[in-house]
Design a protein around this motif. Structure first.
Motif, short mmCIF file in Angstrom:
data_model
loop_
_atom_site.label_atom_id
_atom_site.label_comp_id
_atom_site.label_asym_id
_atom_site.label_seq_id
_atom_site.Cartn_x
_atom_site.Cartn_y
_atom_site.Cartn_z
N GLU A 55 -2.60 -4.02 -17.94
CA GLU A 55 -3.77 -3.25 -17.50
C GLU A 55 -3.72 -2.96 -16.01
N ALA A 56 -3.29 -3.95 -15.22
CA ALA A 56 -3.20 -3.75 -13.77
C ALA A 56 -2.19 -2.67 -13.42
N VAL A 57 -1.05 -2.67 -14.10
CA VAL A 57 -0.03 -1.64 -13.85
C VAL A 57 -0.55 -0.26 -14.26
N SER A 58 -1.27 -0.20 -15.38
CA SER A 58 -1.86 1.07 -15.84
C SER A 58 -2.85 1.62 -14.82
N LYS A 59 -3.67 0.74 -14.27
CA LYS A 59 -4.62 1.17 -13.23
C LYS A 59 -3.89 1.69 -12.00
N LEU A 60 -2.82 1.02 -11.64
CA LEU A 60 -2.05 1.42 -10.47
C LEU A 60 -1.39 2.78 -10.70
N ALA A 61 -0.89 2.99 -11.92
CA ALA A 61 -0.24 4.27 -12.25
C ALA A 61 -1.23 5.43 -12.19
N ALA A 62 -2.51 5.11 -12.39
CA ALA A 62 -3.53 6.16 -12.39
C ALA A 62 -4.02 6.53 -10.99
N VAL A 63 -3.62 5.76 -9.98
CA VAL A 63 -4.05 6.06 -8.62
C VAL A 63 -3.39 7.35 -8.15
N PRO A 64 -4.18 8.35 -7.72
CA PRO A 64 -3.59 9.63 -7.29
C PRO A 64 -2.74 9.46 -6.03
N GLY B 85 1.68 8.51 -11.00
CA GLY B 85 2.20 7.19 -11.36
C GLY B 85 3.22 6.64 -10.39
N VAL B 86 3.32 7.21 -9.19
CA VAL B 86 4.39 6.85 -8.27
C VAL B 86 4.26 5.41 -7.78
N PHE B 87 3.03 4.89 -7.68
CA PHE B 87 2.86 3.53 -7.17
C PHE B 87 3.22 2.46 -8.20
N ALA B 88 3.41 2.87 -9.45
CA ALA B 88 3.85 1.94 -10.49
C ALA B 88 5.29 2.22 -10.90
N SER B 89 5.98 3.08 -10.13
CA SER B 89 7.35 3.46 -10.47
C SER B 89 8.36 2.49 -9.85
N TRP B 90 9.63 2.63 -10.23
CA TRP B 90 10.68 1.72 -9.79
C TRP B 90 10.95 1.79 -8.29
N PHE B 91 10.96 3.01 -7.74
CA PHE B 91 11.35 3.16 -6.33
C PHE B 91 10.26 3.76 -5.45
N GLY B 92 9.06 3.98 -6.00
CA GLY B 92 7.92 4.39 -5.20
C GLY B 92 8.04 5.79 -4.60
N PRO B 93 7.11 6.14 -3.70
CA PRO B 93 7.06 7.50 -3.15
C PRO B 93 8.10 7.78 -2.06
N TRP C 189 0.83 -1.21 0.00
CA TRP C 189 0.00 0.00 0.00
C TRP C 189 0.87 1.26 0.00
N LYS C 190 1.92 1.26 0.79
CA LYS C 190 2.75 2.46 0.94
C LYS C 190 3.67 2.72 -0.25
N TYR C 191 4.22 1.64 -0.82
CA TYR C 191 5.24 1.80 -1.85
C TYR C 191 4.83 1.32 -3.23
N GLY C 192 3.65 0.68 -3.35
CA GLY C 192 3.22 0.19 -4.65
C GLY C 192 4.10 -0.94 -5.14
N LEU C 193 4.30 -1.00 -6.46
CA LEU C 193 5.07 -2.11 -7.04
C LEU C 193 6.53 -2.10 -6.60
N SER C 194 7.03 -0.94 -6.17
CA SER C 194 8.43 -0.88 -5.73
C SER C 194 8.66 -1.73 -4.48
N SER C 195 7.57 -2.12 -3.78
CA SER C 195 7.74 -2.99 -2.62
C SER C 195 8.32 -4.35 -3.02
#
Length: 514
Positions: free
Chosen positions: A210-219, A235-243, A67-73
């Motif tokens: 599609e799942a990554v695109s949806k995640l990138a759209a999360v504000p 798009g921070v939750f779909a980025s390499w190193f997250g927020p 939840w906190k870091y998205g895919l970068s977790s």
């Protein structure tokens, strides 16, 4: 429901059956605690991996950090595989096996007492291990019960009690060999389970792209349930190193480096058969960690695609994020997930309770190796008396298993905080105290007894003080600081304090020349 119940019953019957099958090998202390030091690479590698990854990771960490870091977790899982598994086996495997066998050490506190010639270190280390393994155990209970409640509709309290009883049964019956054999079975379930669940969740969201695109759209600035991240980071939750890359690094350090200082993890190297088995175990354990840990955190990274569960305090219930993702799956997959988490958790619980009971028995109650409870004079121990004392030790360990489970059960029924924080406190204190002196003690002849005392005070002191003053440092980051800070503490204090007798140290290090 029939499928779920049937699969679970079969699983539990197999676990208890393995305990019954292994009970003959658990009659002596070495058999009960170390499997006779003859456990092969596959069983040891799977025992290491399944003890490493439990419901704490699958439910607690994957949910909260996904939840906190998205895919970068996913980097946390990669760190677990490279540092927590591969590096741990390379740095500790061979040296731990050889030195502990050479000095006849059965537990980590026993290692400290013998390697650094201090019964005080042995006693204090055993107390630290016993006390700080309890919150970790409580976290495991909480994680598995949250998912059981979702999958079966059984109240949390009943789930916790049932799991405690079943784990106690097969550990008490078969000791470490039963635990290792069950770990192998449970590890197979975990491997298939995590792959199946990831595929199902991605299909549910239209496929990977599609799942990554949806995640990138999360504000990124949506303050949902009191949790928010910096604004203007699209798009921070779909980025390499997250927020929050630095926060992510703290989690990687805690969950990866920590394994090298945890008694229940390092103990696996005591029991492996030989050096060739260590080489094979290194590869097996690393591949296992990549699939299971990487898969868990990758899965958790999609948590924001589902509606979060808001707790009574108005904040996100992190421990409910993964169950909320899984509740939409077909029944067969939910049954598989329940078995996956059941497997992961029971293996970790078994390892924790076995470590705690053996530590208390061998390092507190029977800590004097020579006098063996004072019943006979040194040199006058006959086989009958020795066998009697061995049996008594095993009985005491079995009683302490029940005691340890009961205490952790009480905490689990009234958990004080999120799973991740329970694990942060436990790992921070244990690895902060043990990691540096244990690792350096295997490699450097110059480590002094005083430096080990200083590191114990540092690791436990930092964790406890931080907890008592309200956690101004996040428990996870505090744990990472405690682990890394232990190395300069041991090094500097060793330079300034009296060395151990050179002759004794040389004798200990002879084991590496054989």
């Amino acid at each position: 429901m029939i499928i779920k119940v049937l699969l679970t019953i079969i699983f539990l019957v197999v676990m208890v059956g393995v305990g019954l099958y292994s009970r003959k090998q658990a009659s002596s202390v070495d058999g009960f605690v170390l499997g006779g030091r003859s456990v092969g690479p596959w069983l040891t590698a799977f025992a290491f991996g399944t003890s490493y990854f439990s419901a704490v990771v699958f439910v607690g960490y994957a949910g909260q950090f996904g939840w906190k870091y998205g895919l970068s977790s996913t980097w946390i899982g990669v760190g677990n595989a490279v540092i927590g598994s591969l590096l741990a086996w390379i740095l500790l495997g061979r040296r731990t096996k050889l030195m502990t066998q050479h000095i006849e050490s059965r537990t980590m506190p026993d290692f400290f007492g013998t390697r650094f010639q201090s019964q005080g270190l042995r006693v204090v280390a055993s107390v630290i291990a016993f006390v700080f393994l309890i919150p970790y155990t409580a976290g495991v209970y909480k994680g598995i019960s949250t998912l059981f409640e979702m999958g079966f509709g059984i109240p949390y309290e009943y789930c916790v009690v049932i799991m405690a009883i079943l784990t106690a049964v097969y550990v008490i019956l078969g000791g470490y060999k039963a635990t290792a054999m069950n770990d192998f079975i449970q590890g197979i379930i975990m491997l298939f389970g995590i792959v199946a669940v990831i595929v199902a969740v991605l299909v549910n969201n239209g496929g990977f792209v599609e799942a990554v695109s949806k995640l990138a759209a999360v504000p990124a600035d949506a303050p949902v349930g009191g949790d928010s991240v910096a604004a203007n980071m699209e798009g921070v939750f779909a980025s390499w190193f997250g927020p929050d890359p630095w926060g992510l690094l703290g989690v990687v350090v805690l969950t990866s480096l920590g394994t090298m200082g945890l008694p229940q993890m390092v103990g696996k190297f005591y029991s492996i058969t030989d050096e060739s088995a260590i080489k094979r175990g290194t590869i097996i354990s690393t591949v296992f960690a990549f699939i299971v840990a990487g898969g868990c955190y990758f899965l958790g990274g999609f948590g924001r695609l589902y509606d979060p569960v808001i707790g009574a305090n108005g904040k996100i219930a992190f421990d409910s994020i993964v169950p909320a993702m899984l509740v939409t799956l077909p029944d067969v997959l939910i049954a598989l997930v329940v078995l996956l988490v059941l497997s992961a958790s029971m293996s970790t619980l078994a390892s924790l309770v076995l470590t705690s009971s053996s530590t208390m028995t061998l390092d507190l109650i029977y800590r004097d190796k020579k006098s063996l409870d004072g019943e006979v004079e040194e040199g006058a121990i006959d086989d009958v008396v020795a066998e009697k004392i061995e049996r008594r030790k095993v009985v005491i360990m079995r009683v302490l298993i029940v005691f340890f489970i009961a205490i952790s059960l009480l905490i689990a029924l009234n958990p004080p905080t999120f799973i991740a924080q329970l694990m942060g406190i436990s790992w921070g204190a244990l690895a902060g105290a043990f990691l540096a002196p244990f690792m350096l003690g295997l490699y450097w002849r110059g480590v002094t007894t005083a430096s080990v005392w200083a590191c114990f005070a540092w690791g436990v002191g930092l964790t406890v003080v931080n907890m008592l003053i309200g956690n101004p440092i996040n428990p996870i980051n505090c744990g990472a600081i405690a682990m890394l800070g232990g190395f300069p503490v041991v090094f500097l204090v060793s330079l300034l304090t009296p060395k151990l007798p050179q002759k004794d140290v040389n004798q200990i290090f002879l084991c590496y020349k054989k």
